[in-house]
Design an enzyme around this catalytic site. Structure first.
Site, short mmCIF file in Angstrom:
data_model
loop_
_atom_site.label_atom_id
_atom_site.label_comp_id
_atom_site.label_asym_id
_atom_site.label_seq_id
_atom_site.Cartn_x
_atom_site.Cartn_y
_atom_site.Cartn_z
N ASP A 10 0.60 -1.19 0.11
CA ASP A 10 0.24 0.02 -0.02
C ASP A 10 0.66 1.32 -0.06
OD1 ASP A 10 0.46 -0.87 2.54
OD2 ASP A 10 -0.72 0.49 3.45
N GLU A 70 -0.57 -2.02 5.23
CA GLU A 70 0.15 -2.22 6.16
C GLU A 70 0.27 -0.61 7.01
OE1 GLU A 70 3.05 -0.72 8.94
OE2 GLU A 70 3.34 -0.19 6.93
#
Ligand code: NI
Length: 408
Positions: free
Chosen positions: A96, A154
């Site tokens: 991400d 994350e």
């Protein structure tokens, strides 16, 4: 700066290194393609499509759509295992990006306004694709199975936990897990790896102090939430200074404090937001309890009320000594010098790799990626963050050597 990148001139290049060195241009291309299309946690649709397209073209079986956008690729080795148990090693990469507007003027600049791979997870995906490609090309180099876990979110709200709940560590059961973070706190040519605590627990709190507002010149008619909040903020520091063992590290930070609107009005309430960090798992639950004791005590001494919310967000990242030693051995082989492999790399930053490490033994490590000479040394999450891409192949090679060592 340490400069210990193995050079191509070195005559001692192993077969594995040559194979992975040949991948370097593709690793850079993949990283830059992903960099241009950053996506926030649980929205990594383009990123996931990019990954599955590659896996498909290499004939690697995978399952997609785990915890929304997560992917697990499974690669089977053809080497006969040395014991009755065929080993299963997982390699984890987060994918991400962040809500940051990129300020780098590079050809591969983010094309998504307000979003940027400002933490290096684009590089993590590239390295994970690199090791997947390498292992699929050379199944004879390892026994058992390697699972590559591409994890969403994350940076928050956290994709590791839902992926574990979806069973990514099962069927076949994972024996150990490894993962890396490209790390601009370390220079290119270094690897940070250590047993035990690497990164801190991340907990967060919100507290609203309810006083009684009134005229700033007539305080005797009020209960001043600003005065109370100030006492709370300073007293919270006594937890680290006076309750925690001085040999254990911890942080309490109040990062937001809001009250009032003007100079001559005492407001009704004050709100604070904060974060707590620590390494030792035995403090889990302790800060929550101690914070509320302090807030409750100070508020009641002034006749004020309060609201208190507390969340244990990510546990500390704790490396298993045996797997950390395996990674250290792999890194030593790749870096070719002990000074390039350092244990001094603990940080109070957090990571949801910790949830995987709570379930199976493993090791998370830092791959030094800063290069001051190339001005590639901005901190993570900075709008000018970028890293030295020469480390991509180094990351793949460390993983390849870990697989060789573990999947015997
Ligand atoms: Ni990160």
């Amino acid at each position: 700066m340490l400069s210990t990148m193995p050079s191509l001139e070195n005559l001692d290049l192993s077969q594995v290194r040559l194979q992975i060195r040949a991948l370097q241009p593709q690793l850079v291309t993949w990283r830059r393609q992903i960099h241009q299309k950053p996506e926030l946690g649980f929205q990594e649709k383009l990123t996931a499509a990019f990954i599955t397209h590659k896996l498909e073209s290499w004939g690697i079986p995978y399952v997609a759509g785990i915890a929304k956008t997560g992917i697990v690729a499974t690669i089977a080795g053809t080497k006969p295992p040395t014991t009755n148990h065929a080993p299963v090693l997982a390699i984890r990469a987060d994918m991400d990006a962040l809500p940051v507007q990129e300020k780098n003027e590079v050809e591969y600049k983010s094309q998504h306004p307000g979003l940027m791979h400002a933490c290096g997870h684009d590089g993590h995906v590239s390295i994970a694709l690199g090791i997947a490609h390498h292992l699929a090309q050379h199944p004879e180099t390892f026994a058992g199975t390697v699972k590559i876990i591409f994890q969403p979110a994350e940076e928050g709200p956290g994709g590791a936990k839902p992926m574990i709940e979806a069973g990514v560590l099962e069927n076949p059961d994972v024996d150990a897990i490894i993962g890396l973070h490209l790390w601009n706190n370390l220079p290119v040519g270094t690897v940070g790896v250590r047993p035990g605590a690497l990164m801190a627990a991340v907990e967060r709190f919100r507290c609203v102090i309810h006083g009684k507002g009134g005229h700033g010149a007539i305080p005797q008619q009020t209960i001043d939430p600003i005065l109370i909040a100030a006492q709370v903020v300073t007293t919270l520091q006594s937890i680290v200074a006076r309750n925690i063992n001085p040999l254990d590290a911890a942080v309490v930070t109040v990062g937001s404090l809001h009250a009032g609107t003007t100079d001559n009005v005492i407001p009704h309430q004050a709100e604070m937001l904060g974060t707590v960090r620590y390494f030792q798992p035995q403090y889990t639950g302790y800060f929550r309890q101690r914070l509320e004791q302090i807030i409750q005590g100070i508020c009641s001494s002034h006749g004020a009320g309060y609201e208190f919310e507390y969340e244990e967000f990510y546990p500390p990242v704790i490396n298993h000594p045996e797997i950390a030693e395996l990674v250290r051995g792999a890194a030593l082989e790749v870096m070719e010098t002990p000074v390039g492999v350092v244990p001094e790399c603990q940080t109070m930053g957090g990571e949801d790799m910790s949830f995987f490490l709570q379930k199976v033994p493993g090791c998370y490590f830092f791959l030094g990626a800063a290069n001051a000479e190339k001005k590639l040394n901005f901190p993570h999450h900075h709008p000018c963050f970028d890293f030295d891409e020469t480390v991509l192949a180094v990351g793949v090679e460390i993983f390849a050597r870990c697989v060789e060592k573990f999947c015997k």
